[in-house]
Scaffold this motif. Structure first.
Motif, short mmCIF file in Angstrom:
data_model
loop_
_atom_site.label_atom_id
_atom_site.label_comp_id
_atom_site.label_asym_id
_atom_site.label_seq_id
_atom_site.Cartn_x
_atom_site.Cartn_y
_atom_site.Cartn_z
N CYS A 252 0.83 -1.20 0.00
CA CYS A 252 0.00 0.00 0.00
C CYS A 252 0.87 1.25 0.00
N VAL A 253 0.26 2.37 -0.23
CA VAL A 253 0.98 3.64 -0.31
C VAL A 253 1.67 3.97 1.01
N ALA A 254 1.09 3.54 2.13
CA ALA A 254 1.65 3.89 3.44
C ALA A 254 3.02 3.28 3.68
N CYS A 255 3.30 2.11 3.11
CA CYS A 255 4.62 1.52 3.39
C CYS A 255 5.49 1.37 2.14
N GLU A 256 4.91 1.00 1.02
CA GLU A 256 5.64 0.88 -0.24
C GLU A 256 7.01 0.25 -0.10
N THR A 257 7.09 -0.83 0.65
CA THR A 257 8.38 -1.49 0.82
C THR A 257 8.45 -2.78 0.02
N ASN A 258 7.67 -3.74 0.40
CA ASN A 258 7.70 -5.06 -0.23
C ASN A 258 6.30 -5.51 -0.59
N VAL A 259 6.26 -6.55 -1.39
CA VAL A 259 5.00 -7.22 -1.69
C VAL A 259 5.16 -8.65 -1.20
N VAL A 260 4.18 -9.12 -0.47
CA VAL A 260 4.19 -10.51 -0.02
C VAL A 260 3.19 -11.26 -0.88
N VAL A 261 3.69 -12.22 -1.65
CA VAL A 261 2.84 -13.01 -2.52
C VAL A 261 2.62 -14.35 -1.84
N THR A 262 1.35 -14.70 -1.60
CA THR A 262 1.01 -15.98 -0.99
C THR A 262 0.51 -16.91 -2.08
N LEU A 263 1.21 -18.02 -2.29
CA LEU A 263 0.82 -19.00 -3.30
C LEU A 263 -0.23 -19.94 -2.73
N ASP A 264 -0.85 -20.71 -3.59
CA ASP A 264 -1.94 -21.59 -3.15
C ASP A 264 -1.47 -22.70 -2.20
N ASP A 265 -0.17 -22.95 -2.09
CA ASP A 265 0.34 -23.94 -1.13
C ASP A 265 0.83 -23.26 0.15
N ASP A 266 0.44 -22.00 0.35
CA ASP A 266 0.79 -21.17 1.51
C ASP A 266 2.26 -20.75 1.56
N THR A 267 3.00 -20.97 0.49
CA THR A 267 4.35 -20.46 0.39
C THR A 267 4.27 -18.94 0.24
N LYS A 268 5.13 -18.23 0.96
CA LYS A 268 5.13 -16.78 0.89
C LYS A 268 6.43 -16.32 0.25
N LEU A 269 6.31 -15.42 -0.70
CA LEU A 269 7.46 -14.80 -1.34
C LEU A 269 7.45 -13.33 -1.01
N VAL A 270 8.55 -12.82 -0.47
CA VAL A 270 8.66 -11.39 -0.18
C VAL A 270 9.49 -10.78 -1.31
N ILE A 271 8.88 -9.86 -2.03
CA ILE A 271 9.52 -9.28 -3.20
C ILE A 271 9.56 -7.77 -3.04
N GLY A 272 10.74 -7.20 -3.18
CA GLY A 272 10.88 -5.74 -3.14
C GLY A 272 10.26 -5.12 -4.38
N ARG A 273 9.93 -3.84 -4.29
CA ARG A 273 9.26 -3.15 -5.40
C ARG A 273 10.11 -3.14 -6.67
N ASP A 274 11.42 -2.95 -6.54
CA ASP A 274 12.28 -2.94 -7.74
C ASP A 274 12.28 -4.31 -8.41
N GLU A 275 12.41 -5.36 -7.59
CA GLU A 275 12.40 -6.71 -8.14
C GLU A 275 11.03 -7.03 -8.76
N LEU A 276 9.97 -6.59 -8.10
CA LEU A 276 8.62 -6.82 -8.63
C LEU A 276 8.46 -6.14 -9.98
N ALA A 277 8.95 -4.92 -10.12
CA ALA A 277 8.85 -4.22 -11.39
C ALA A 277 9.59 -4.99 -12.49
N LYS A 278 10.77 -5.53 -12.16
CA LYS A 278 11.53 -6.32 -13.14
C LYS A 278 10.78 -7.59 -13.52
N LEU A 279 10.20 -8.26 -12.53
CA LEU A 279 9.44 -9.49 -12.80
C LEU A 279 8.22 -9.19 -13.67
#
Length: 154
Positions: free
Chosen positions: A105-132
């Motif tokens: 969200c705008v308040a933190c703009e640090t990372n994105v946590v992606v939760t997959l259907d097997d409950d695996t969590k990926l923490v991705i920074g905004r720069d890496e997310l933009a590249k992906l």
């Protein structure tokens, strides 16, 4: 419907046409329900659609949702989620572990946590997310390979 919603609707309709879909009254009804409410499942969309047009069948709603997924317009929340979890504007997410880092969200703009259907969590920074995202847009042909993401707003 405000100007932003109208523009978004027009863009989606164009994408549907480009993917070979006819734009029917029933498909527009389903699209409007998705854009103007926050349905959590296809059954909710169906219930709202039947209130507007009793001839809309559940198979029509499922096909439309699948089509919207295929063209990349929507993502079913229960399959893959992008969670905002590191600020005062916490998103309701029963799957989020205590102390889970990140958020989008705008308040933190640090990372994105992606939760997959097997409950695996990926923490991705905004720069890496933009590249992906950029790599995915190029790989799917949605964006020409010489185009770069200038701004990422979530």
């Amino acid at each position: 419907m405000d100007v932003m919603e109208t523009e978004q609707r027009d863009i989606i309709i164009q994408q549907l046409r480009e993917s070979g879909c006819r734009i029917t009254k029933q498909r527009l009804t389903i699209l409007d329900i998705i854009l103007n409410s926050d349905p959590s499942c296809v059954k909710e969309i169906y219930r709202e659609a039947v209130k507007i047009d009793k001839n809309i069948g559940s198979a029509t709603v499922y096909r439309m949702v699948n089509t919207l997924e295929e063209i990349g317009v929507i993502n079913r929340k229960n399959m893959y989620q992008v969670d905002c979890t590191n600020c005062a504007n916490l998103c309701a997410d029963a799957d989020c572990e205590e102390g889970c880092p990140g958020g989008s969200c705008v308040a933190c703009e640090t990372n994105v946590v992606v939760t997959l259907d097997d409950d695996t969590k990926l923490v991705i920074g905004r720069d890496e997310l933009a590249k992906l995202l950029e790599a995915g847009l190029h790989a799917t042909g949605r964006v020409k390979s010489d185009k770069k993401i200038a701004r990422l707003a979530m």
